[in-house]
Scaffold this motif. Structure first.
Motif, short mmCIF file in Angstrom:
data_model
loop_
_atom_site.label_atom_id
_atom_site.label_comp_id
_atom_site.label_asym_id
_atom_site.label_seq_id
_atom_site.Cartn_x
_atom_site.Cartn_y
_atom_site.Cartn_z
N HIS A 7 0.80 -1.21 0.00
CA HIS A 7 0.00 0.00 0.00
C HIS A 7 0.84 1.27 0.00
N LEU A 8 1.98 1.25 0.69
CA LEU A 8 2.75 2.47 0.82
C LEU A 8 4.18 2.26 0.36
N PRO A 9 4.71 3.14 -0.47
CA PRO A 9 6.11 2.98 -0.87
C PRO A 9 7.08 3.30 0.27
N ILE A 21 3.44 -3.08 8.14
CA ILE A 21 3.61 -2.95 6.69
C ILE A 21 2.54 -3.82 6.04
N ASN A 22 1.82 -3.23 5.11
CA ASN A 22 0.67 -3.91 4.51
C ASN A 22 0.92 -4.34 3.07
N VAL A 87 13.96 -2.15 2.80
CA VAL A 87 12.76 -2.28 1.96
C VAL A 87 12.18 -3.66 2.21
N TYR A 88 10.88 -3.70 2.46
CA TYR A 88 10.19 -4.95 2.77
C TYR A 88 9.28 -5.32 1.60
N PHE A 104 6.37 -11.04 -6.65
CA PHE A 104 6.79 -10.04 -5.66
C PHE A 104 6.00 -8.76 -5.81
N GLY A 105 5.75 -8.09 -4.68
CA GLY A 105 5.17 -6.77 -4.69
C GLY A 105 6.23 -5.72 -4.87
N LYS A 106 5.80 -4.45 -4.86
CA LYS A 106 6.71 -3.35 -5.15
C LYS A 106 7.62 -2.97 -4.00
#
Lengths: 114, 112
Positions: A7-9, A21-22, A87-88, A104-106
């Motif tokens: 959701h959040l960079p 962290i979502n 970074v997660y 993988f997500g961003k």
């Protein structure tokens, strides 16, 4: 196409606070989820995983929550420390699918404020 | 800490050069992978291998090639580097039946 996203960079937290962290995923067939931590200049490092038959799994200072109803995954880090700055990434897969099936997500950059 | 090694860590080369990025693992894993990652962004699978003499293309189209002559070694080659190849390249390995990966620390490639 289907993807895994965060959701959040960027997430900024005070040292000692808890971090959340979502991650949202869209592939209903995914049944295995992983969180990775990537420090600057390094490759991603496995933190914790969870299978879809569980809602919660705890590790050392970390907890992963899985809500299959809304296809949401979160990583909670207790008492955040400077070494948690990284970074997660969340990633999804299917059990037995092999790591080539990972999506993988961003990534969320966790910044620790002193 | 995973025993997977990538060399070089940083590489700056001119357009048109041929390069090989090295990756070795000492864990005896059959499966190995190459990912491309722009800074802070998601990872994209470009090649993988299930074992010796096995190579497959990943989701992201890549002009690179790979080979797997030995279990522990999975080099990636670019025949003619271009500025669009500038990125970080991550090598990883996993055991059969294991859904997560062990990563190396990457090679940061800059093509001028």
């Amino acid at each position: 196409g289907e993807s895994v996203g965060l959701h959040l960079p960027t997430l900024s937290v005070q040292e000692g606070d808890n971090s959340i962290i979502n991650c949202a995923y869209s592939n209903s067939a995914s049944d295995y989820f992983i969180w990775y931590k990537q420090e600057s200049g390094k490759g991603p490092q496995f933190i914790i995983d969870i299978r879809s038959n569980m809602d919660k799994r705890q590790g050392q200072r970390v907890t992963v929550l899985l809500n299959k109803t809304v296809k949401h995954l979160s990583l909670q880090i207790a008492a955040t420390q400077p070494g948690d700055s990284a970074v997660y990434f969340c990633a999804e897969n299917m059990i037995g699918g092999g790591a080539d099936g990972l999506t993988f997500g961003k990534g969320t950059h966790l910044i620790i404020q002193p | 800490e995973a025993d997977i090694y990538q060399t070089p860590r940083y590489l700056v080369i001119g357009t048109g050069k041929k390069i090989t990025l090295e990756c070795s693992q000492t864990m005896g894993h059959d499966k190995m992978y190459w990912y491309q990652q722009d800074p802070g962004m998601e990872l994209h699978l470009i090649h993988y291998s299930y074992g010796v003499n096995s190579t497959e293309k990943g989701d992201l189209s890549s002009e690179s090639t790979v080979s797997r002559i030995r279990t522990e070694h999975f080099p990636l080659t670019l025949e003619s580097a271009r500025p669009s190849h500038t990125s970080q390249y991550l090598c990883a390995s996993s055991e059969y039946g294991q859904g997560h990966l062990h990563f190396g620390n990457g090679t940061r490639l800059t093509v001028t």
